[in-house]
Design a protein around this motif. Structure first.
Motif: not given
Length: 302
Positions: A70-82
């Motif tokens: 998130l601090s790098f600028g990746y969005s929540e939509d790009q991040i998935e918890e599995d």
């Protein structure tokens, strides 16, 4: 962590490898890697404690990794918890997806585990975790033809639990391949041991398992070796792929390769797998090789 011993070791000179040429734009991005950022990551990782799968420390480590993206600028939509569970163990893998410009539905996976046992696991596998993080940061806004998935697995130390779940229940959900994987690039235990002379890294080649993917693995491993010598000061040698998260993919016929330290530390899985006992220059150099190689495999903008 991988095997206790290596049976077959083969070295190849750059002249024997595929005709890959040096790309200045790739080197320019490699040069953005900062040793102080690697060091900072490793120290923070150490402070998170023993990250046994199912523990609060393991959960905190996953949150720490997510917050980095998130601090790098990746969005929540790009991040998935599995999430996954094995018996009473509950944990999560973390998957970050960066879409490609030409082949958005075909993925290069770069992965490594973040769980540890008995100690903080700065080498095994804070080293791989830190490199993947810095690679994702540097390449965030760089167009690549193929999509990239940056994956942080839990449960590796208990028997590849996280990667096995991800492959069987996500990639091959209902026994049907859900998306196309170009190849899998794994980093596990690449921290070396302080006081030893580290000028070489193992490039892991699929020499067993599902034989139909061995030839393709041999090719990408040769390419990984070339990238290592092109974009880092390290030498490269071949090592058989064994007992790390890429094996979960190999069993389904996917093409795999990876990095593993050449001179093996005896500290992983002990309380002494700490920052003080890790060779940060070695991790920095493997980070350079990783950034160069991932640009090659995902075909970054030149």
């Amino acid at each position: 962590m991988k095997k206790i011993s290596t049976i077959l070791l083969f070295s190849f000179s750059t002249l024997n490898l595929t005709a890959q040429s040096f790309i200045q734009a790739y080197q320019d991005r490699v040069n953005l890697l900062k040793k102080e950022d690697i060091i900072s990551n490793l120290k923070e990782f150490e402070k998170l404690g023993v990250k046994t799968t199912g523990s609060v420390e393991n959960d905190n480590a996953l949150k720490w990794i997510k917050d980095k993206y998130l601090s790098f600028g990746y969005s929540e939509d790009q991040i998935e918890e599995d999430p996954f569970s094995i018996g009473r163990l509950k944990s999560k893998n973390l998957i970050i997806t960066k879409k490609g410009t030409v082949y958005p539905d075909k993925y290069v996976i770069i992965c490594g585990h973040f769980d540890s046992i008995n100690g903080p696991g700065v080498n095994d596998n804070g080293s791989g975790t830190s490199i993947i993080l810095e690679t994702a940061k540097i390449l965030k806004d760089i167009p690549t033809e193929y999509s990239i998935k940056f994956i942080h697995f839990s449960g590796e130390e208990q028997g590849l639990l996280g990667s096995r779940h991800y492959v069987n229940d996500v990639v091959y959900k209902d026994k049907t391949r859900q998306f196309d994987i170009k190849m899998v690039f794994n980093l596990d235990q690449v921290g070396g041991k302080k006081g030893m002379f580290h000028d070489t890294v193992f490039c892991d080649e699929d020499q067993g398992g599902t034989s139909k993917n061995n030839a393709a693995s041999t090719q990408v491993t040769k390419e990984l070796m070339t990238c290592t010598t092109l974009y880092s000061p390290l030498q490269a040698k071949i090592d058989p792929a064994e007992h790390s998260d890429y094996i979960s993919f190999e069993k389904k016929g996917e093409v795999i390769t990876g990095f593993f330290e050449y001179l093996r530390s005896d500290l992983p899985h002990t309380e002494d797998d700490t920052f003080a006992n890790t060779d940060t220059q070695y991790i920095f150099n493997i980070g350079k090789a990783t950034i160069g190689a991932l640009q090659h495999f995902a075909v970054a903008n030149k």
